[in-house]
Design an enzyme around this catalytic site. Structure first.
Site, PDB file in Angstrom:
ATOM      1  N   TYR A  46      -1.560   0.716  10.413  1.00  0.00           N
ATOM      2  CA  TYR A  46      -1.827   0.057   9.132  1.00  0.00           C
ATOM      3  C   TYR A  46      -0.600   0.149   8.213  1.00  0.00           C
ATOM      4  O   TYR A  46      -0.144  -0.852   7.652  1.00  0.00           O
ATOM      5  CB  TYR A  46      -3.059   0.687   8.451  1.00  0.00           C
ATOM      6  CG  TYR A  46      -3.258   0.184   7.045  1.00  0.00           C
ATOM      7  CD1 TYR A  46      -3.852  -1.053   6.805  1.00  0.00           C
ATOM      8  CD2 TYR A  46      -2.823   0.931   5.939  1.00  0.00           C
ATOM      9  CE1 TYR A  46      -4.008  -1.532   5.514  1.00  0.00           C
ATOM     10  CE2 TYR A  46      -2.976   0.457   4.649  1.00  0.00           C
ATOM     11  CZ  TYR A  46      -3.568  -0.777   4.440  1.00  0.00           C
ATOM     12  OH  TYR A  46      -3.709  -1.256   3.158  1.00  0.00           O
TER      13      TYR A  46
ATOM     14  N   SER B  44       0.814  -1.220   0.000  1.00  0.00           N
ATOM     15  CA  SER B  44       0.000   0.000   0.000  1.00  0.00           C
ATOM     16  C   SER B  44       0.848   1.271   0.000  1.00  0.00           C
ATOM     17  O   SER B  44       1.910   1.319   0.625  1.00  0.00           O
ATOM     18  CB  SER B  44      -0.863  -0.014   1.268  1.00  0.00           C
ATOM     19  OG  SER B  44      -1.371   1.272   1.536  1.00  0.00           O
TER      20      SER B  44
ATOM     21  N   GLU C  96       0.264   3.679   1.672  1.00  0.00           N
ATOM     22  CA  GLU C  96       0.305   4.146   3.062  1.00  0.00           C
ATOM     23  C   GLU C  96       1.696   3.865   3.678  1.00  0.00           C
ATOM     24  O   GLU C  96       2.068   4.489   4.660  1.00  0.00           O
ATOM     25  CB  GLU C  96      -0.814   3.455   3.844  1.00  0.00           C
ATOM     26  CG  GLU C  96      -1.086   3.960   5.251  1.00  0.00           C
ATOM     27  CD  GLU C  96      -1.743   5.333   5.362  1.00  0.00           C
ATOM     28  OE1 GLU C  96      -2.366   5.799   4.382  1.00  0.00           O
ATOM     29  OE2 GLU C  96      -1.615   5.959   6.430  1.00  0.00           O
TER      30      GLU C  96
END
Ligand code: F7E
Length: 321
Positions: free
Chosen positions: A151, A125, A127
């Site tokens: 996360y 991801s 992120e």
């Protein structure tokens, strides 16, 4: 010729459902793992019209994983299951790390010990980058990764494990670093579908306000249907590698609101309220991915623009509500 067999974790999620459709079209036999849920009727809402075979299991239960892998004998495993909500990961960090990192480690160990020819795709991801941006305004494989949420940390641990196992044991373990990707099938607690659905509810007189957190963060938003095409190509490439999947365009949450409300002939400023409940302890402010190598080498090209994607979502909710 024997049908290829794919096993998808997270098959009933947004990406799992689009990927299943694609793999069925490509002639695969598609299997998926689903968790037991107290509301059985919601279990397979996104895949109940698809010719897929589901198996009860849980990423946190290695025995169930082992049993399913022995039974299904997959050629390819797509690990899409995750605790994928960034803000909620701050409320349940330990669970997030267990599901997103430790379960992946178990899956890799099962593959190595059961059949190390099985190919594995791991959903990485954007992120993972946190607030790192290259001087030209993009994130790419060489951009430092400094996640700002449990996360993001969990996905970075998964990414590092995949790279380590690939280098150490030569397994076909590949990853796509996917930037945000949406569709009408997106969960409604992610910002795109929350904004679109609530705007349509306001238009229909069902709601008065849209309550949001930070509307000044920027995201590189693509369409899940385009991104599962990239996932498939990543898995078919001759070598397991890491790839960036993004549109290369960035919009703020405010832009998202502006465009959505305008499509419904309203002005977003009349309806938005902010509440600290939806702010994050540390915000990731800006994402824009450089996917030039993925486009060139894998001959991948997204079909949707930000506007056509939002339009599709507005039409979906306008018909549904
Ligand atoms: O937030 C802001 C929020 O939750 C986008 C996941 O798929 O993409 C996704 O993570 C932005 C953030 O996605 C609300 O603060 C404002 O800046 O839709 P989101 P995300 O956190 O970017 C990455 C690539 C993943 O891998 C993740 O799994 O919108 N925002 N107000 C809000 N966000 C939400 N959810 N709700 C609000 O009310």
């Amino acid at each position: 010729m024997k049908k290829k067999i794919a096993l998808i974790t997270g098959i009933n999620g947004q990406d799992g459902s689009y990927l299943s459709e694609l793999l069925i079209k490509k002639g695969y036999s598609v299997h998926g793992i689903v968790r037991r849920h107290s509301l059985a009727e919601n279990q397979d809402i996104r895949i109940n019209n698809l010719n897929v075979k589901t198996h009860y299991g849980d990423l946190l239960d290695e025995v169930s994983l082992m049993k399913i892998i022995r039974k299904v004998k997959p050629d390819e495993i797509y690990n899409l299951a995750a605790m994928s909500h960034v803000r909620i990961s701050t409320e349940m960090p330990s669970f997030t790390i267990k599901v997103n990192s430790l379960a992946l480690l178990n899956l890799m160990e099962i593959i190595r010990n059961y059949n190390d020819k099985i190919k594995l795709y791991q959903a990485s991801s954007s992120e993972m980058f946190g607030n790192s941006i290259d001087k030209d305004g993009y994130q790419r494989l060489t951009t430092p990764m400094n996640p700002v949420s449990p996360y993001g940390c969990s996905k970075l641990l998964g990414y590092n494990l995949i790279n380590h196992y690939r280098n150490a044991y030569d397994n076909f373990f590949c990853t796509g670093i996917l930037f945000n990707h949406e569709s009408p099938r997106r969960g409604i607690n992610f910002v795109t579908n929350k904004v679109v659905r609530t705007a349509v509810e306001i238009k229909k007189g069902l709601k008065k306000k849209l309550i949001l957190g930070n509307i000044d963060s920027y995201r590189d938003w693509g369409h899940s249907k385009d991104y599962v095409e990239a996932i498939y190509k990543i898995m078919q490439f001759k070598k397991a590698e890491n790839w960036i999947v993004s549109t290369g365009n960035t919009y703020s949450v405010r832009d998202l609101c502006k465009i959505t409300f305008k499509l419904l002939n309203m002005n977003y400023k009349d309806y938005i309220k902010q509440d600290k409940r939806y702010f994050r302890p540390q915000e990731l402010k800006y994402l824009k991915g450089d996917s030039s190598r993925t486009r060139r080498v894998l001959k991948w090209q997204p079909k949707y623009t930000f506007e056509t994607m939002i339009e599709e979502m507005v039409n979906y909710w306008s018909n549904k509500l």
